[in-house]
Design a protein around this motif. Sequence first.
Motif, PDB file in Angstrom:
ATOM      1  N   UNK A 149       0.669  -1.149  -0.048  1.00 52.46           N
ATOM      2  CA  UNK A 149      -0.275   0.339   0.077  1.00 52.46           C
ATOM      3  C   UNK A 149       0.857   1.302  -0.092  1.00 52.46           C
ATOM      4  N   UNK A 150       2.204   0.950   0.179  1.00 49.19           N
ATOM      5  CA  UNK A 150       3.048   2.279   0.179  1.00 49.19           C
ATOM      6  C   UNK A 150       3.751   2.620  -0.978  1.00 49.19           C
ATOM      7  N   UNK A 151       3.903   1.555  -1.902  1.00 48.62           N
ATOM      8  CA  UNK A 151       4.198   1.676  -3.200  1.00 48.62           C
ATOM      9  C   UNK A 151       4.013   2.936  -3.710  1.00 48.62           C
ATOM     10  N   UNK A 152       2.750   3.205  -4.043  1.00 46.31           N
ATOM     11  CA  UNK A 152       2.415   4.627  -4.851  1.00 46.31           C
ATOM     12  C   UNK A 152       3.111   5.820  -4.403  1.00 46.31           C
ATOM     13  N   UNK A 153       2.737   6.046  -2.831  1.00 43.55           N
ATOM     14  CA  UNK A 153       3.432   7.323  -2.489  1.00 43.55           C
ATOM     15  C   UNK A 153       4.827   7.314  -2.730  1.00 43.55           C
ATOM     16  N   UNK A 154       5.703   6.092  -2.568  1.00 38.71           N
ATOM     17  CA  UNK A 154       6.864   6.049  -2.649  1.00 38.71           C
ATOM     18  C   UNK A 154       7.662   6.223  -3.953  1.00 38.71           C
ATOM     19  N   UNK A 155       6.585   5.710  -5.043  1.00 41.12           N
ATOM     20  CA  UNK A 155       6.562   5.995  -6.583  1.00 41.12           C
ATOM     21  C   UNK A 155       6.810   7.685  -6.941  1.00 41.12           C
ATOM     22  N   UNK A 156       6.052   8.303  -6.264  1.00 38.62           N
ATOM     23  CA  UNK A 156       6.123   9.840  -6.183  1.00 38.62           C
ATOM     24  C   UNK A 156       7.256  10.341  -5.673  1.00 38.62           C
ATOM     25  N   UNK A 157       7.904   9.687  -4.730  1.00 38.93           N
ATOM     26  CA  UNK A 157       9.076  10.105  -4.360  1.00 38.93           C
ATOM     27  C   UNK A 157      10.358   9.918  -5.328  1.00 38.93           C
ATOM     28  N   UNK A 158      10.422   8.724  -5.774  1.00 41.15           N
ATOM     29  CA  UNK A 158      11.350   8.218  -6.822  1.00 41.15           C
ATOM     30  C   UNK A 158      11.353   9.081  -8.155  1.00 41.15           C
ATOM     31  N   UNK A 175      11.800  20.537   1.920  1.00 39.90           N
ATOM     32  CA  UNK A 175      10.975  21.511   2.658  1.00 39.90           C
ATOM     33  C   UNK A 175       9.637  20.785   3.168  1.00 39.90           C
ATOM     34  N   UNK A 176       9.392  20.555   4.190  1.00 42.71           N
ATOM     35  CA  UNK A 176       8.144  19.491   4.607  1.00 42.71           C
ATOM     36  C   UNK A 176       8.431  18.007   4.912  1.00 42.71           C
ATOM     37  N   UNK A 177       8.080  17.699   6.015  1.00 43.49           N
ATOM     38  CA  UNK A 177       8.547  16.302   6.522  1.00 43.49           C
ATOM     39  C   UNK A 177       6.942  15.553   6.715  1.00 43.49           C
ATOM     40  N   UNK A 178       5.926  15.840   5.793  1.00 42.33           N
ATOM     41  CA  UNK A 178       4.821  15.014   5.925  1.00 42.33           C
ATOM     42  C   UNK A 178       5.281  13.656   5.203  1.00 42.33           C
ATOM     43  N   UNK A 179       4.187  12.736   4.659  1.00 41.46           N
ATOM     44  CA  UNK A 179       4.688  11.604   4.334  1.00 41.46           C
ATOM     45  C   UNK A 179       5.520  11.650   2.927  1.00 41.46           C
ATOM     46  N   UNK A 180       5.152  12.555   1.934  1.00 42.86           N
ATOM     47  CA  UNK A 180       5.812  12.499   0.774  1.00 42.86           C
ATOM     48  C   UNK A 180       7.325  13.046   0.886  1.00 42.86           C
ATOM     49  N   UNK A 181       7.430  14.291   1.927  1.00 46.35           N
ATOM     50  CA  UNK A 181       8.904  14.476   2.322  1.00 46.35           C
ATOM     51  C   UNK A 181       9.535  13.664   2.952  1.00 46.35           C
ATOM     52  N   UNK A 182       9.106  12.706   3.647  1.00 42.60           N
ATOM     53  CA  UNK A 182       9.713  11.909   4.322  1.00 42.60           C
ATOM     54  C   UNK A 182      10.043  10.711   3.439  1.00 42.60           C
ATOM     55  N   UNK A 183       9.304  10.464   2.651  1.00 41.00           N
ATOM     56  CA  UNK A 183       9.659   9.255   1.294  1.00 41.00           C
ATOM     57  C   UNK A 183      10.669   9.807   0.570  1.00 41.00           C
TER      58      UNK A 183
END
Length: 350
Positions: A149-158, A175-183
Amino acid sequence: MRAAVFHNAHDIRVEDVDVSKVSDNQVKIKVAWAGICGSDLHEYNAGPIFIPKDEESPLTGRKAPLTMGHEFSGVIEEAGANVDGLKVGDKVTINPLITGEVHKEKLIDMYKGFTFVGLGSDGGFADYVVVDKENIVKLQDDTSLELGALVEPTAVALQAIRESEMQFSDSVAVFGAGPIGLLTVIAARAAGAKDIIVFDLSDTRLKKAKEVGATYAVNSGNQDPIEFVKAHYPDGVDRTFEVAGVPITLNQAIQVTRARGMVTIVSIFEKAMEFNPMLLTSSGVRISSTLAYEPDIFEATVKMIESGQINPFPVITDYIELEDIVDKGFETLINDKSQAKILVKLSGEK
Ligand SMILES: [Zn+2]
């Protein structure tokens, strides 16, 4: 079956709905876990943004009310007659991107119109979902469905890393350490960043940023980001990621970046902003943006997660039941900045 249906901003209801029929080119998935995305929050808070409301999406022929959820994993329950290479019982995740053109260059197709499963068609905040075979990505039998279930947001980061043209040993600011920032921090580490400086206003998020690979995690409420970066990198950092989505951080992002370095906008801006292009002209900083992912990035994300090369697991901060999606999901994410990724439990299969 149960489904969390978007009717309007601040009006998402868990309802009893029918599962649609599986056509020859479709697959029915018993959903295991579904993540709440920042873009879901934008829909809840200020939407509809990506969800078609007044007119049907030209890509799917659908409009609200629609079941949300585009970050999910599950197990195949039924496969249509024309579906090859997938069988009942397979673990899968979804590449939810639906583009305006196909068979050309996928990332450019997207800019001819795009929507997502779970925004322009029914998605994964439901016990079952029927998806076109093109959107299915198979997982290994021993892959955790929570990670699935985390593949999609991780792909955004990649994809953000690719758009930034980052090189091995680059210095990076986020700038920003929400989920996408962390990923993005996790992805930048995997891509060979030398130093990663993360800015946020929440100390809990900053602690998490350290945990996933930030060299420095700085509360920008207490310390000026420009001064902080210049103390370590007088000429500025090589690559900066704007993952906060507000005017001040975009301006700061440009100011902490070196000449010919790159600022990549990863966030969704809810509002237009005033911007002086001279900030770029006079500094030589370049700017790029990113949305979603190219298919090869999505596949690489699956492989990197399955091999352990990338571990997005620490971004999960809570698990909730579908019935609680509004109170303990959307409302919590808006009000409690210590939360990052909340997974909604459907079947809960591991
Ligand atoms: Zn998402």
